[in-house]
Design an enzyme around this catalytic site. Structure first.
Site, PDB file in Angstrom:
ATOM      1  N   GLU A  91       0.830  -1.212   0.000  1.00 15.14           N
ATOM      2  CA  GLU A  91       0.000   0.000   0.000  1.00 15.14           C
ATOM      3  C   GLU A  91       0.862   1.257   0.000  1.00 15.14           C
ATOM      4  O   GLU A  91       1.953   1.273   0.564  1.00 15.14           O
ATOM      5  CB  GLU A  91      -0.835   0.054   1.289  1.00 15.14           C
ATOM      6  CG  GLU A  91      -1.918  -0.974   1.390  1.00 15.14           C
ATOM      7  CD  GLU A  91      -2.689  -0.832   2.711  1.00 15.14           C
ATOM      8  OE1 GLU A  91      -3.498  -1.697   2.995  1.00 15.14           O
ATOM      9  OE2 GLU A  91      -2.466   0.155   3.450  1.00 15.14           O
ATOM     10  N   CYS A 119       5.406  -7.423   7.715  1.00 11.26           N
ATOM     11  CA  CYS A 119       6.343  -6.868   8.701  1.00 11.26           C
ATOM     12  C   CYS A 119       6.622  -7.914   9.767  1.00 11.26           C
ATOM     13  O   CYS A 119       5.718  -8.638  10.185  1.00 11.26           O
ATOM     14  CB  CYS A 119       5.766  -5.605   9.335  1.00 11.26           C
ATOM     15  SG  CYS A 119       6.924  -4.826  10.485  1.00 11.26           S
ATOM     16  N   GLY A 198       5.718  -2.234   6.845  1.00  9.58           N
ATOM     17  CA  GLY A 198       7.091  -2.637   7.103  1.00  9.58           C
ATOM     18  C   GLY A 198       7.794  -1.708   8.079  1.00  9.58           C
ATOM     19  O   GLY A 198       7.341  -0.607   8.355  1.00  9.58           O
ATOM     20  N   GLU A 199       8.902  -2.213   8.622  1.00  9.46           N
ATOM     21  CA  GLU A 199       9.760  -1.401   9.487  1.00  9.46           C
ATOM     22  C   GLU A 199      10.880  -0.835   8.591  1.00  9.46           C
ATOM     23  O   GLU A 199      11.766  -1.573   8.140  1.00  9.46           O
ATOM     24  CB  GLU A 199      10.329  -2.278  10.618  1.00  9.46           C
ATOM     25  CG  GLU A 199      11.543  -1.727  11.342  1.00  9.46           C
ATOM     26  CD  GLU A 199      11.383  -0.308  11.885  1.00  9.46           C
ATOM     27  OE1 GLU A 199      10.504  -0.074  12.709  1.00  9.46           O
ATOM     28  OE2 GLU A 199      12.184   0.573  11.480  1.00  9.46           O
ATOM     29  N   ASN A 329      -7.226   3.505  14.387  1.00  6.62           N
ATOM     30  CA  ASN A 329      -8.164   3.017  13.380  1.00  6.62           C
ATOM     31  C   ASN A 329      -8.369   1.527  13.600  1.00  6.62           C
ATOM     32  O   ASN A 329      -7.397   0.767  13.530  1.00  6.62           O
ATOM     33  CB  ASN A 329      -7.614   3.254  11.963  1.00  6.62           C
ATOM     34  CG  ASN A 329      -7.757   4.699  11.543  1.00  6.62           C
ATOM     35  OD1 ASN A 329      -8.835   5.272  11.595  1.00  6.62           O
ATOM     36  ND2 ASN A 329      -6.654   5.300  11.126  1.00  6.62           N
ATOM     37  N   CYS A 372      -2.944   1.179   8.751  1.00  7.88           N
ATOM     38  CA  CYS A 372      -1.825   0.715   7.937  1.00  7.88           C
ATOM     39  C   CYS A 372      -1.962  -0.767   7.629  1.00  7.88           C
ATOM     40  O   CYS A 372      -2.098  -1.585   8.530  1.00  7.88           O
ATOM     41  CB  CYS A 372      -0.540   0.999   8.723  1.00  7.88           C
ATOM     42  SG  CYS A 372       0.878   0.085   8.172  1.00  7.88           S
TER      43      CYS A 372
HETATM   44  S1  SF4 Z   1       3.465  -0.692  13.257  1.00  9.71           S
HETATM   45 FE1  SF4 Z   1       5.141  -0.673  11.750  1.00  9.71          FE
HETATM   46  S2  SF4 Z   1       6.771  -1.884  12.753  1.00  9.71           S
HETATM   47 FE2  SF4 Z   1       4.862  -2.345  13.876  1.00  9.71          FE
HETATM   48  S3  SF4 Z   1       4.057  -4.211  12.861  1.00  9.71           S
HETATM   49 FE3  SF4 Z   1       3.104  -2.416  11.865  1.00  9.71          FE
HETATM   50  S4  SF4 Z   1       4.413  -2.000  10.077  1.00  9.71           S
HETATM   51 FE4  SF4 Z   1       5.589  -3.287  11.489  1.00  9.71          FE
END
Ligand code: SF4
Length: 386
Positions: A91, A119, A198-199, A329, A372
């Protein structure tokens, strides 16, 4: 596997073109097609000789992202779901006209960019981590998110025409350079936040290379100070970031101001507890002399008690950090809830009363899988069910 053309920097392409004994303006033309005209095929590069186009095709891939779904309207948050060449989904989120999120008067066209498929960090509230980590994105897949959003007609950006301008660059006499647009329209996207799926700092080297392309005058031309990198708390990589020559902004996805709260919702805190994390942030600040932003998602009954504002304000004062409060959310399948607006406002007021700068983001995208990773998750579930 051929490398993708957008995974290479100017100097690498220059070396390749020199080895092919091509004049320098050919590289200028190529870069113009890639990053100004944003074309998606070799054949569209009409001022490159056919033989060169064929040579490029034999040596490089030209990755584009396939738009699977788009949600939202132009005046609100727009979510783009992309399919990558291996079928994986990611995304990007366009946030138009969000006021002053990351230090400017108005971040008018901010794109939130993903850096991994899935992630590994498993934050308990997050849709992106539910199915774990699949792979890191490549340089070209990170860069392409910006170019691909700008190609989508309803995103409001008009790709500049390469046929209407025929002014050679100063000092360049070759008439073939006439198709290069010397005054391209400004980019639709002039701010980036690296906090999608992702991180980001777990894909460190690739991300840095992609951001150097997006920052370079020959590439995206987006100012380093307009690029904010977020992390859930990878302390060693924050120290690495402090040594980068470019002045990227840092946002810390804090979400809890004590180890007790962070341990509950963010497994990364067990590896890098707050003391270590804050020490890394202080190091970053000493090296960069830049303000850090704390991201703090307000989750009902987890971190929204007004008592939590005391340690949070203390950390913010220590780091001279600004706090972005983000009401949660909801994510299908996860138990967490968004606090009431009254509780959100009370939390904000308590922070302000302690003399720290805080903003409460009134999310525009609550109804469109705004969390997210949620759009991707829902689409993957739908595809699996068919
Ligand atoms: S908040 Fe960021 S680091 Fe934590 S699981 Fe979701 S994408 Fe990964």
């Amino acid at each position: 596997m051929l490398p993708d053309i957008k995974s290479l920097h100017h100097d690498e392409l220059q070396a390749q073109f020199e080895s092919w004994t091509l004049p320098a303006y050919r590289l200028e033309q190529l870069l113009n097609w890639l990053y100004v005209q944003r074309v998606t095929s070799w054949d569209a590069m009409t001022n490159l000789p056919k033989a060169l186009r064929e040579r490029l095709r034999q040596h490089f891939t030209l990755t584009t992202l396939e738009l699977v779904r788009k949600q939202g309207a132009r005046d609100t948050t727009e979510k783009f779901l992309w399919r990558l060449s291996d079928g994986a989904l990611i995304e990007s989120v366009l946030l138009p006209a969000n006021p002053a999120l990351y230090g400017d008067a108005s971040d008018r066209h901010t794109l939130c960019v993903s850096t991994q498929v899935g992630c590994a960090y498993g934050c308990k509230f997050c849709a992106s981590g539910i199915d774990g980590w699949k792979r890191n994105l490549g340089v070209e897949e990170i860069v392409e998110q910006v170019l691909a959003v700008e190609r989508v007609p309803s995103s409001g950006f008009r790709v500049p025409s390469c046929t209407t301008v025929s002014v050679p660059e100063p000092g360049t006499q070759n008439p073939e350079l006439g198709t290069r647009n010397p005054n391209p329209e400004p980019r639709l996207i002039n701010n980036l936040v690296i906090m999608g799926m992702g991180e980001p700092l777990a894909n460190y080297d690739t991300l840095m290379k992609a951001l150097r392309t997006l920052n370079a005058p020959w590439g995206g031309g987006i100012g380093a100070r307009k690029i904010t990198i977020s992390t859930s708390g990878l302390a060693p990589q924050i120290r690495r970031l402090a040594d980068e020559p470019l002045q990227f902004r840092l946002a810390l996805s804090l979400h809890g101001a004590t180890d007790a709260v962070r341990n509950k919702i963010m497994p990364v805190n067990r590896k890098y507890p707050l003391a270590e994390l804050i020490a890394a942030c202080e190091h970053y600040q000493r090296r960069k002399d830049r303000m850090i932003t704390f991201e703090y998602i307000l989750i009902a009954g987890v971190n929204d008690d007004v008592e939590e504002t005391r340690p949070l304000a203390a950390l913010a004062r220590r780091l001279n950090a600004k706090i972005n409060l983000i009401p949660y959310n909801t994510v299908q399948g996860l138990p967490w809830q968004r606090p009431s607006e009254a509780i959100q406002e009370k939390f904000l007021a308590a922070l302000e009363a302690q003399g720290v700068t805080a903003t409460l983001r009134r999310e525009k995208g609550h109804d469109i899988d705004a969390a997210c990773g949620q759009l991707r998750l829902r689409t993957e579930r739908e595809l699996a069910a068919t």
